[in-house]
Design a protein around this motif. Structure first.
Motif, PDB file in Angstrom:
ATOM      1  N   LEU A 127       0.824  -1.210   0.000  1.00  0.00           N
ATOM      2  CA  LEU A 127       0.000   0.000   0.000  1.00  0.00           C
ATOM      3  C   LEU A 127       0.860   1.263   0.000  1.00  0.00           C
ATOM      4  CD1 LEU A 127      -2.786  -1.143   2.487  1.00  0.00           C
ATOM      5  CD2 LEU A 127      -2.956  -0.959  -0.009  1.00  0.00           C
ATOM      6  N   LYS A 128       1.947   1.240   0.768  1.00  0.00           N
ATOM      7  CA  LYS A 128       2.863   2.388   0.756  1.00  0.00           C
ATOM      8  C   LYS A 128       3.514   2.543  -0.614  1.00  0.00           C
ATOM      9  CE  LYS A 128       3.985   2.528   5.649  1.00  0.00           C
ATOM     10  NZ  LYS A 128       5.028   2.334   6.667  1.00  0.00           N
ATOM     11  N   ALA A 129       3.908   1.425  -1.214  1.00  0.00           N
ATOM     12  CA  ALA A 129       4.589   1.462  -2.512  1.00  0.00           C
ATOM     13  C   ALA A 129       3.695   2.021  -3.616  1.00  0.00           C
ATOM     14  CB  ALA A 129       5.093   0.073  -2.888  1.00  0.00           C
ATOM     15  N   ILE A 130       2.382   1.782  -3.514  1.00  0.00           N
ATOM     16  CA  ILE A 130       1.474   2.337  -4.538  1.00  0.00           C
ATOM     17  C   ILE A 130       0.897   3.681  -4.095  1.00  0.00           C
ATOM     18  CG2 ILE A 130       0.945   0.099  -5.574  1.00  0.00           C
ATOM     19  CD1 ILE A 130      -1.841   0.303  -4.198  1.00  0.00           C
ATOM     20  N   ARG A 131       1.460   4.198  -3.011  1.00  0.00           N
ATOM     21  CA  ARG A 131       1.177   5.549  -2.509  1.00  0.00           C
ATOM     22  C   ARG A 131      -0.259   5.749  -2.040  1.00  0.00           C
ATOM     23  NH1 ARG A 131       5.447   9.336  -3.986  1.00  0.00           N
ATOM     24  NH2 ARG A 131       3.895  10.844  -3.389  1.00  0.00           N
ATOM     25  N   ILE A 132      -0.764   4.796  -1.279  1.00  0.00           N
ATOM     26  CA  ILE A 132      -2.073   4.942  -0.658  1.00  0.00           C
ATOM     27  C   ILE A 132      -1.909   5.836   0.576  1.00  0.00           C
ATOM     28  CG2 ILE A 132      -3.937   3.721   0.575  1.00  0.00           C
ATOM     29  CD1 ILE A 132      -3.945   3.168  -2.430  1.00  0.00           C
ATOM     30  N   PRO A 133      -2.689   6.907   0.683  1.00  0.00           N
ATOM     31  CA  PRO A 133      -2.593   7.763   1.864  1.00  0.00           C
ATOM     32  C   PRO A 133      -2.913   6.974   3.142  1.00  0.00           C
ATOM     33  CG  PRO A 133      -3.882   8.823   0.151  1.00  0.00           C
ATOM     34  CD  PRO A 133      -3.647   7.397  -0.285  1.00  0.00           C
ATOM     35  N   ASN A 134      -2.193   7.257   4.200  1.00  0.00           N
ATOM     36  CA  ASN A 134      -2.385   6.582   5.493  1.00  0.00           C
ATOM     37  C   ASN A 134      -2.400   5.070   5.324  1.00  0.00           C
ATOM     38  OD1 ASN A 134      -2.503   8.898   7.145  1.00  0.00           O
ATOM     39  ND2 ASN A 134      -4.626   9.240   6.537  1.00  0.00           N
ATOM     40  N   ALA A 135      -1.374   4.565   4.678  1.00  0.00           N
ATOM     41  CA  ALA A 135      -1.304   3.140   4.338  1.00  0.00           C
ATOM     42  C   ALA A 135      -1.471   2.238   5.561  1.00  0.00           C
ATOM     43  CB  ALA A 135       0.015   2.837   3.628  1.00  0.00           C
ATOM     44  N   LYS A 136      -0.883   2.614   6.666  1.00  0.00           N
ATOM     45  CA  LYS A 136      -0.971   1.775   7.873  1.00  0.00           C
ATOM     46  C   LYS A 136      -2.421   1.669   8.348  1.00  0.00           C
ATOM     47  CE  LYS A 136       1.426   1.095  12.205  1.00  0.00           C
ATOM     48  NZ  LYS A 136       2.570   1.549  13.007  1.00  0.00           N
ATOM     49  N   LYS A 137      -3.103   2.790   8.399  1.00  0.00           N
ATOM     50  CA  LYS A 137      -4.508   2.811   8.820  1.00  0.00           C
ATOM     51  C   LYS A 137      -5.379   2.041   7.823  1.00  0.00           C
ATOM     52  CE  LYS A 137      -8.335   5.967   9.651  1.00  0.00           C
ATOM     53  NZ  LYS A 137      -8.826   7.333   9.466  1.00  0.00           N
ATOM     54  N   TYR A 138      -5.128   2.255   6.548  1.00  0.00           N
ATOM     55  CA  TYR A 138      -5.900   1.579   5.505  1.00  0.00           C
ATOM     56  C   TYR A 138      -5.677   0.067   5.568  1.00  0.00           C
ATOM     57  CZ  TYR A 138      -7.905   0.651   0.884  1.00  0.00           C
ATOM     58  OH  TYR A 138      -8.656   0.168  -0.157  1.00  0.00           O
ATOM     59  N   ALA A 139      -4.434  -0.348   5.787  1.00  0.00           N
ATOM     60  CA  ALA A 139      -4.127  -1.782   5.905  1.00  0.00           C
ATOM     61  C   ALA A 139      -4.899  -2.386   7.074  1.00  0.00           C
ATOM     62  CB  ALA A 139      -2.626  -1.997   6.086  1.00  0.00           C
ATOM     63  N   GLN A 140      -4.972  -1.664   8.176  1.00  0.00           N
ATOM     64  CA  GLN A 140      -5.723  -2.156   9.337  1.00  0.00           C
ATOM     65  C   GLN A 140      -7.213  -2.278   9.002  1.00  0.00           C
ATOM     66  OE1 GLN A 140      -4.536  -3.466  12.159  1.00  0.00           O
ATOM     67  NE2 GLN A 140      -6.658  -3.992  12.584  1.00  0.00           N
ATOM     68  N   GLU A 141      -7.758  -1.314   8.291  1.00  0.00           N
ATOM     69  CA  GLU A 141      -9.167  -1.377   7.900  1.00  0.00           C
ATOM     70  C   GLU A 141      -9.417  -2.556   6.958  1.00  0.00           C
ATOM     71  OE1 GLU A 141      -9.697   2.579   6.370  1.00  0.00           O
ATOM     72  OE2 GLU A 141     -10.239   3.364   8.343  1.00  0.00           O
ATOM     73  N   LEU A 142      -8.482  -2.801   6.041  1.00  0.00           N
ATOM     74  CA  LEU A 142      -8.627  -3.942   5.140  1.00  0.00           C
ATOM     75  C   LEU A 142      -8.557  -5.259   5.912  1.00  0.00           C
ATOM     76  CD1 LEU A 142      -6.482  -2.810   2.071  1.00  0.00           C
ATOM     77  CD2 LEU A 142      -8.973  -2.705   2.354  1.00  0.00           C
ATOM     78  N   LYS A 143      -7.693  -5.329   6.912  1.00  0.00           N
ATOM     79  CA  LYS A 143      -7.604  -6.532   7.756  1.00  0.00           C
ATOM     80  C   LYS A 143      -8.928  -6.773   8.482  1.00  0.00           C
ATOM     81  CE  LYS A 143      -2.639  -6.256   8.399  1.00  0.00           C
ATOM     82  NZ  LYS A 143      -1.544  -5.873   9.284  1.00  0.00           N
ATOM     83  N   GLU A 144      -9.552  -5.697   8.934  1.00  0.00           N
ATOM     84  CA  GLU A 144     -10.850  -5.827   9.608  1.00  0.00           C
ATOM     85  C   GLU A 144     -11.911  -6.362   8.647  1.00  0.00           C
ATOM     86  OE1 GLU A 144     -11.684  -2.029  11.430  1.00  0.00           O
ATOM     87  OE2 GLU A 144      -9.864  -2.150  12.657  1.00  0.00           O
ATOM     88  N   VAL A 145     -11.905  -5.869   7.410  1.00  0.00           N
ATOM     89  CA  VAL A 145     -12.850  -6.377   6.413  1.00  0.00           C
ATOM     90  C   VAL A 145     -12.577  -7.864   6.184  1.00  0.00           C
ATOM     91  CG1 VAL A 145     -13.538  -6.287   3.982  1.00  0.00           C
ATOM     92  CG2 VAL A 145     -13.214  -4.166   5.243  1.00  0.00           C
ATOM     93  N   TYR A 146     -11.300  -8.199   5.995  1.00  0.00           N
ATOM     94  CA  TYR A 146     -10.925  -9.598   5.754  1.00  0.00           C
ATOM     95  C   TYR A 146     -11.333 -10.483   6.929  1.00  0.00           C
ATOM     96  CZ  TYR A 146      -8.024 -13.683   4.891  1.00  0.00           C
ATOM     97  OH  TYR A 146      -7.596 -14.968   4.691  1.00  0.00           O
ATOM     98  N   ASP A 147     -11.054 -10.034   8.148  1.00  0.00           N
ATOM     99  CA  ASP A 147     -11.412 -10.822   9.338  1.00  0.00           C
ATOM    100  C   ASP A 147     -12.911 -11.016   9.460  1.00  0.00           C
ATOM    101  OD1 ASP A 147      -8.748 -11.123  10.018  1.00  0.00           O
ATOM    102  OD2 ASP A 147      -8.758  -9.503  11.500  1.00  0.00           O
ATOM    103  N   SER A 148     -13.667 -10.044   8.974  1.00  0.00           N
ATOM    104  CA  SER A 148     -15.129 -10.146   9.085  1.00  0.00           C
ATOM    105  C   SER A 148     -15.731 -11.182   8.146  1.00  0.00           C
ATOM    106  CB  SER A 148     -15.770  -8.777   8.836  1.00  0.00           C
ATOM    107  OG  SER A 148     -15.759  -8.464   7.459  1.00  0.00           O
TER     108      SER A 148
END
Length: 150
Positions: A127-148
């Motif tokens: 996510l950082k490499a493709i320049r997603i803003p707030n990559a760490k926060k976004y990764a955590q949100e994606l993990k929550e979606v995946y876990d759900s």
């Protein structure tokens, strides 16, 4: 890029786009540019196109992931970069109005899903490499979606 084009035009991909996008507008303006971006994202992620094709055909949870993620509203205001990797003023984030989803959005979702399923440590780096803003926060949100949907 020919393989990516073939995937996008496949019946499986088009059917999933219809299911997942429901009322969202799908944009294919600048198709060649979108293919280049998808190719670049695949290269950065180090995920093989064949893996995405397999997910598309055989892993229904990848579709659920994309559907659930489509409903996310993420409020990213600032980009985060490691010290020394900050962009110049010309490269800083600008606000873009959302006019719809790109025809390649499913490729991006499948890359994220693949990384979540097989290599969560690599997700934030990707996510950082493709320049997603707030990559760490976004990764955590994606993990929550995946876990759900596990």
């Amino acid at each position: 890029m020919e393989e990516i084009d073939k995937l996008i035009k496949s019946t499986e991909y088009q059917n999933v786009i219809l299911k997942v996008s429901k009322n969202k507008k799908i944009l294919d303006n600048y198709y060649d540019s979108l293919l280049k971006i998808a190719k670049r994202n695949l290269e950065i992620s180090d995920v093989k196109l064949e893996y995405l094709e397999e997910l598309l055909k055989n892993d229904e949870k990848s579709l659920i992931y994309s559907f659930v993620k489509m409903g996310l509203i993420i409020d990213n205001q600032e980009e985060e970069f490691s010290k020394g990797e900050e962009p110049s003023n010309d490269e800083k984030m600008v606000t873009i109005n959302n006019l719809g989803k790109s025809i390649t959005f499913l490729i991006d979702d499948l890359i994220e899903y693949y990384l979540l399923k097989n290599s969560q440590k690599e997700l934030e780096n990707y996510l950082k490499a493709i320049r997603i803003p707030n990559a760490k926060k976004y990764a955590q949100e994606l993990k929550e979606v995946y876990d759900s949907i596990k």
